[in-house]
Motif scaffolding. Structure first.
Motif, PDB file in Angstrom:
ATOM      1  N   LEU A   1      -3.435  13.306  37.520  1.00 48.70           N
ATOM      2  CA  LEU A   1      -4.503  12.590  38.556  1.00 48.70           C
ATOM      3  C   LEU A   1      -3.429  12.032  39.558  1.00 48.70           C
ATOM      4  O   LEU A   1      -3.701  12.271  40.805  1.00 48.70           O
ATOM      5  N   ARG A   2      -2.246  11.424  39.656  1.00 46.76           N
ATOM      6  CA  ARG A   2      -1.686  10.801  40.414  1.00 46.76           C
ATOM      7  C   ARG A   2      -1.172  11.827  41.338  1.00 46.76           C
ATOM      8  O   ARG A   2      -1.038  11.696  42.706  1.00 46.76           O
ATOM      9  N   VAL A   3      -0.564  12.924  40.753  1.00 42.03           N
ATOM     10  CA  VAL A   3      -0.196  13.989  41.935  1.00 42.03           C
ATOM     11  C   VAL A   3      -1.280  14.619  42.708  1.00 42.03           C
ATOM     12  O   VAL A   3      -1.043  14.904  43.896  1.00 42.03           O
ATOM     13  N   HIS A   4      -2.164  14.747  42.182  1.00 44.82           N
ATOM     14  CA  HIS A   4      -3.301  15.396  42.913  1.00 44.82           C
ATOM     15  C   HIS A   4      -3.948  14.259  43.968  1.00 44.82           C
ATOM     16  O   HIS A   4      -4.357  14.749  45.174  1.00 44.82           O
ATOM     17  N   VAL A   5      -3.951  13.062  43.774  1.00 46.45           N
ATOM     18  CA  VAL A   5      -4.364  12.032  44.667  1.00 46.45           C
ATOM     19  C   VAL A   5      -3.574  12.124  45.771  1.00 46.45           C
ATOM     20  O   VAL A   5      -3.973  11.745  46.947  1.00 46.45           O
ATOM     21  N   ALA A   6      -2.327  12.201  45.599  1.00 46.00           N
ATOM     22  CA  ALA A   6      -0.998  12.123  46.598  1.00 46.00           C
ATOM     23  C   ALA A   6      -0.961  13.288  47.403  1.00 46.00           C
ATOM     24  O   ALA A   6      -0.695  13.161  48.663  1.00 46.00           O
ATOM     25  N   ASP A   7      -1.747  14.319  47.034  1.00 45.02           N
ATOM     26  CA  ASP A   7      -1.751  15.417  47.743  1.00 45.02           C
ATOM     27  C   ASP A   7      -2.799  15.460  48.864  1.00 45.02           C
ATOM     28  O   ASP A   7      -4.048  15.632  48.405  1.00 45.02           O
ATOM     29  N   PRO A   8      -2.387  15.920  50.106  1.00 46.93           N
ATOM     30  CA  PRO A   8      -3.534  15.804  51.196  1.00 46.93           C
ATOM     31  C   PRO A   8      -4.526  16.784  50.969  1.00 46.93           C
ATOM     32  O   PRO A   8      -5.849  16.623  51.527  1.00 46.93           O
ATOM     33  N   ILE A   9      -4.271  17.959  50.216  1.00 50.05           N
ATOM     34  CA  ILE A   9      -5.082  19.043  50.334  1.00 50.05           C
ATOM     35  C   ILE A   9      -5.998  18.803  48.956  1.00 50.05           C
ATOM     36  O   ILE A   9      -7.249  18.969  48.788  1.00 50.05           O
ATOM     37  N   GLN A  10      -5.157  18.704  47.682  1.00 52.20           N
ATOM     38  CA  GLN A  10      -5.922  18.700  46.452  1.00 52.20           C
ATOM     39  C   GLN A  10      -6.934  17.398  46.312  1.00 52.20           C
ATOM     40  O   GLN A  10      -7.898  17.628  45.867  1.00 52.20           O
ATOM     41  N   ALA A  11      -6.485  16.563  47.144  1.00 53.51           N
ATOM     42  CA  ALA A  11      -7.232  15.227  46.935  1.00 53.51           C
ATOM     43  C   ALA A  11      -8.941  15.487  47.500  1.00 53.51           C
ATOM     44  O   ALA A  11      -9.801  14.820  47.024  1.00 53.51           O
ATOM     45  N   GLN A  12      -8.946  16.412  48.526  1.00 51.58           N
ATOM     46  CA  GLN A  12     -10.473  16.744  49.000  1.00 51.58           C
ATOM     47  C   GLN A  12     -11.257  17.356  47.907  1.00 51.58           C
ATOM     48  O   GLN A  12     -12.305  16.831  48.139  1.00 51.58           O
ATOM     49  N   PHE A  13     -10.688  17.885  47.040  1.00 55.56           N
ATOM     50  CA  PHE A  13     -11.365  18.488  45.906  1.00 55.56           C
ATOM     51  C   PHE A  13     -11.850  17.638  44.775  1.00 55.56           C
ATOM     52  O   PHE A  13     -12.334  18.203  43.838  1.00 55.56           O
ATOM     53  N   PHE A  14     -11.634  16.458  44.941  1.00 52.24           N
ATOM     54  CA  PHE A  14     -12.251  15.289  43.889  1.00 52.24           C
ATOM     55  C   PHE A  14     -13.715  15.101  44.047  1.00 52.24           C
ATOM     56  O   PHE A  14     -14.178  14.265  43.091  1.00 52.24           O
ATOM     57  N   GLY A  15     -14.180  15.582  45.270  1.00 47.52           N
ATOM     58  CA  GLY A  15     -15.689  15.639  45.097  1.00 47.52           C
ATOM     59  C   GLY A  15     -16.294  16.628  44.352  1.00 47.52           C
ATOM     60  O   GLY A  15     -17.558  16.566  43.658  1.00 47.52           O
ATOM     61  N   ALA A  16     -15.790  17.575  43.753  1.00 48.07           N
ATOM     62  CA  ALA A  16     -16.102  18.596  42.899  1.00 48.07           C
ATOM     63  C   ALA A  16     -16.516  17.791  41.377  1.00 48.07           C
ATOM     64  O   ALA A  16     -17.714  18.381  41.109  1.00 48.07           O
ATOM     65  N   PRO A  17     -15.622  17.179  40.778  1.00 48.69           N
ATOM     66  CA  PRO A  17     -16.153  16.714  39.396  1.00 48.69           C
ATOM     67  C   PRO A  17     -17.260  15.840  39.579  1.00 48.69           C
ATOM     68  O   PRO A  17     -18.441  16.071  38.768  1.00 48.69           O
ATOM     69  N   PRO A  18     -17.568  15.039  40.351  1.00 49.27           N
ATOM     70  CA  PRO A  18     -18.810  14.309  40.186  1.00 49.27           C
ATOM     71  C   PRO A  18     -20.017  15.214  40.484  1.00 49.27           C
ATOM     72  O   PRO A  18     -21.198  14.792  40.121  1.00 49.27           O
ATOM     73  N   ILE A  19     -19.945  15.904  41.557  1.00 51.11           N
ATOM     74  CA  ILE A  19     -20.996  17.053  41.759  1.00 51.11           C
ATOM     75  C   ILE A  19     -21.045  17.928  40.341  1.00 51.11           C
ATOM     76  O   ILE A  19     -22.636  17.999  39.950  1.00 51.11           O
ATOM     77  N   ALA A  20     -20.384  18.203  39.659  1.00 46.61           N
ATOM     78  CA  ALA A  20     -20.489  18.996  38.527  1.00 46.61           C
ATOM     79  C   ALA A  20     -21.182  18.303  37.582  1.00 46.61           C
ATOM     80  O   ALA A  20     -22.226  18.700  36.799  1.00 46.61           O
ATOM     81  N   LEU A  21     -20.961  16.861  37.631  1.00 42.24           N
ATOM     82  CA  LEU A  21     -21.449  15.896  36.448  1.00 42.24           C
ATOM     83  C   LEU A  21     -23.022  15.906  36.899  1.00 42.24           C
ATOM     84  O   LEU A  21     -23.946  15.882  35.931  1.00 42.24           O
ATOM     85  N   LEU A  22     -23.319  15.914  38.258  1.00 40.90           N
ATOM     86  CA  LEU A  22     -24.699  15.557  38.679  1.00 40.90           C
ATOM     87  C   LEU A  22     -25.709  16.739  38.343  1.00 40.90           C
ATOM     88  O   LEU A  22     -26.757  16.726  38.054  1.00 40.90           O
ATOM     89  N   THR A  23     -24.882  17.950  38.782  1.00 38.28           N
ATOM     90  CA  THR A  23     -25.694  19.133  38.521  1.00 38.28           C
ATOM     91  C   THR A  23     -26.012  19.661  37.104  1.00 38.28           C
ATOM     92  O   THR A  23     -27.009  20.043  36.913  1.00 38.28           O
TER      93      THR A  23
END
Length: 421
Positions: free
Chosen positions: A98-120
């Motif tokens: 998690l920490r690595v992905h949060v620190a990555d300027p590109i990867q951090a943008q995709f943290f919107g995908a997990p909550p949308i997956a849960l909602l869908t």
């Protein structure tokens, strides 16, 4: 010539020693190859596969025209999306990156995908899962997943922009469609939360649920327009996107279409929670406002399609970003279906049917390429911008600084980072 004394003899450096010793150089090469063969970490971008698969099922359940066997097939697809959500969630939690992905300027943008997956998947449980797990269990599943997805989505919407302002650094041409993902979850929460409003106790709880969904609709809509302006400015003032970045342009279509869907579903739920005057006003806004935003979404759809066709002619490499085609198309289907229901127009009915046919075809293509990608990478899938070696997993700050420096120095680094998926 004066001879050199032993005390002044040059001492070879470690790099020189390595170059003079073929055995050491060979060992380093083998170590580097082994590192590249090691299982790369699973990125949050792969949750877009759950989003895409889930929207194929949900869009079938809300399609304004039914077809024989469609609902049964949609139930199977929803079950696959639910299973994939469990597999990806367990895999991501176990790898502890998690920490690595949060620190990555590109990867951090995709943290919107997990909550949308849960909602869908949660919405699919209420729309399709009742025949599989029962009505009561389906309602409980949707309530849990909607609550988790909404909390996680709001956290992402607040946290990622803060990180972009305070920690991440971007080149002038860094804006891309992925910047929309962190701010889209509230829109999905508003659209899917409308399914739970009639099942919420009447009175203040139901009104609070409806008003909260409208607040998230406003939050997400304004944030999406701000980011769309930045993405459009980047498209105009810099070179056209290329490679695996192109599919992310479609995320703008999904964000706009989700606004239309949310307006329609909330207007349907409003009579049971608001006074009659305001409920009628919500219906008017859903129709007239929804039509206006739908028109803008179609404009962005045409632009995204043109850029995609342009790139396909030169060769579009497969990447997890291909899933960016699917959810936006599904959102267009649901938005068009909402307008078909409100207007009774056959134009919207058959447009929704046509878009759904395109959605299913695109989903089948992306699933096929994803399976081939997974089969060809026995080490497991890698998300865009993932670290290439275990050392970066141990040193997230160093990895973040390396990515940031690379972005500042190389304008093409965005495409490279996404293509690495």
């Amino acid at each position: 010539m004066t001879p050199h004394s032993r005390s002044t003899r040059a001492v070879p450096s470690k790099a020189d020693s390595g170059l003079r010793c073929p055995r050491h150089a060979r060992a380093r090469q083998l170590k580097a190859k082994a590192s590249k063969r090691a299982r790369p970490p699973l990125g949050p971008s792969w949750f877009a596969a759950v989003m895409g698969t889930g929207i194929v099922a949900n869009a079938a359940a809300t399609l304004p025209r039914t077809f024989p066997g469609l609902r049964d097939a949609a139930t199977v697809v929803w079950s696959a999306a639910a299973l994939l959500l469990v597999v990806l969630t367990v895999g991501y939690v176990r790898q502890r990156t998690l920490r690595v992905h949060v620190a990555d300027p590109i990867q951090a943008q995709f943290f919107g995908a997990p909550p949308i997956a849960l909602l869908t998947v949660g919405a699919g449980a209420l729309l399709l899962g009742r025949r599989v797990i029962g009505a009561s269990a389906a309602l409980d599943v949707d309530r849990v997943l909607w609550s988790l997805g909404t909390v996680l989505g709001l956290a992402t919407t607040c946290t990622v922009p803060y990180l972009m302002v305070t920690r991440h650094r971007f080149a002038p041409d860094a804006a891309f469609g992925g910047w929309l993902l962190p701010v889209v979850p509230p829109l999905v929460s508003a659209a899917t939360g409308a399914l739970l409003i009639p099942r919420t106790p009447a009175g203040q709880p139901r009104m609070a649920m409806l008003l909260g969904c409208y607040a998230m609709l406003g939050l997400g809509s304004v944030a999406v327009l701000l980011v769309l302006a930045m993405v459009y400015s980047r498209l105009i003032h810099h070179e056209a996107p290329a490679g695996a970045v192109v599919p992310t342009v479609w995320i703008g279509v999904g964000a706009l279409a989700q606004s239309v869907t949310a307006l329609g579903t909330l207007a349907t739920a409003a009579p049971g929670a608001l006074p009659a005057l305001y409920a009628r006003g919500a219906a008017v806004v859903a129709l007239l406002g929804g039509l206006g935003v739908w028109g803008f979404a179609i404009l962005w759809l045409v632009l995204a399609t043109a850029l995609t066709v342009r790139e396909i002619r030169t060769g579009l490499p497969f990447a997890p970003t291909w899933w960016s085609f699917i959810f936006p198309l599904g959102a267009c289907v649901t938005a068009t279906g909402v307008l078909a229901t409100r207007t009774g127009s056959q134009l919207f009915v058959w447009t929704a049917v046509f878009l759904y046919a395109v959605l299913v075809a695109a989903w089948a293509v992306v699933v096929w390429h994803s399976l081939r990608h997974a089969a060809g990478n026995t080490g497991g899938p890698e998300g865009p911008g993932d670290p290439d070696s275990p050392k970066e997993l141990e040193e997230p700050d160093a990895a973040r600084e390396a990515v940031t420096a690379s972005q500042a120095a190389q304008p093409a680094s965005l495409m490279t980072a996404v293509e690495d998926a």
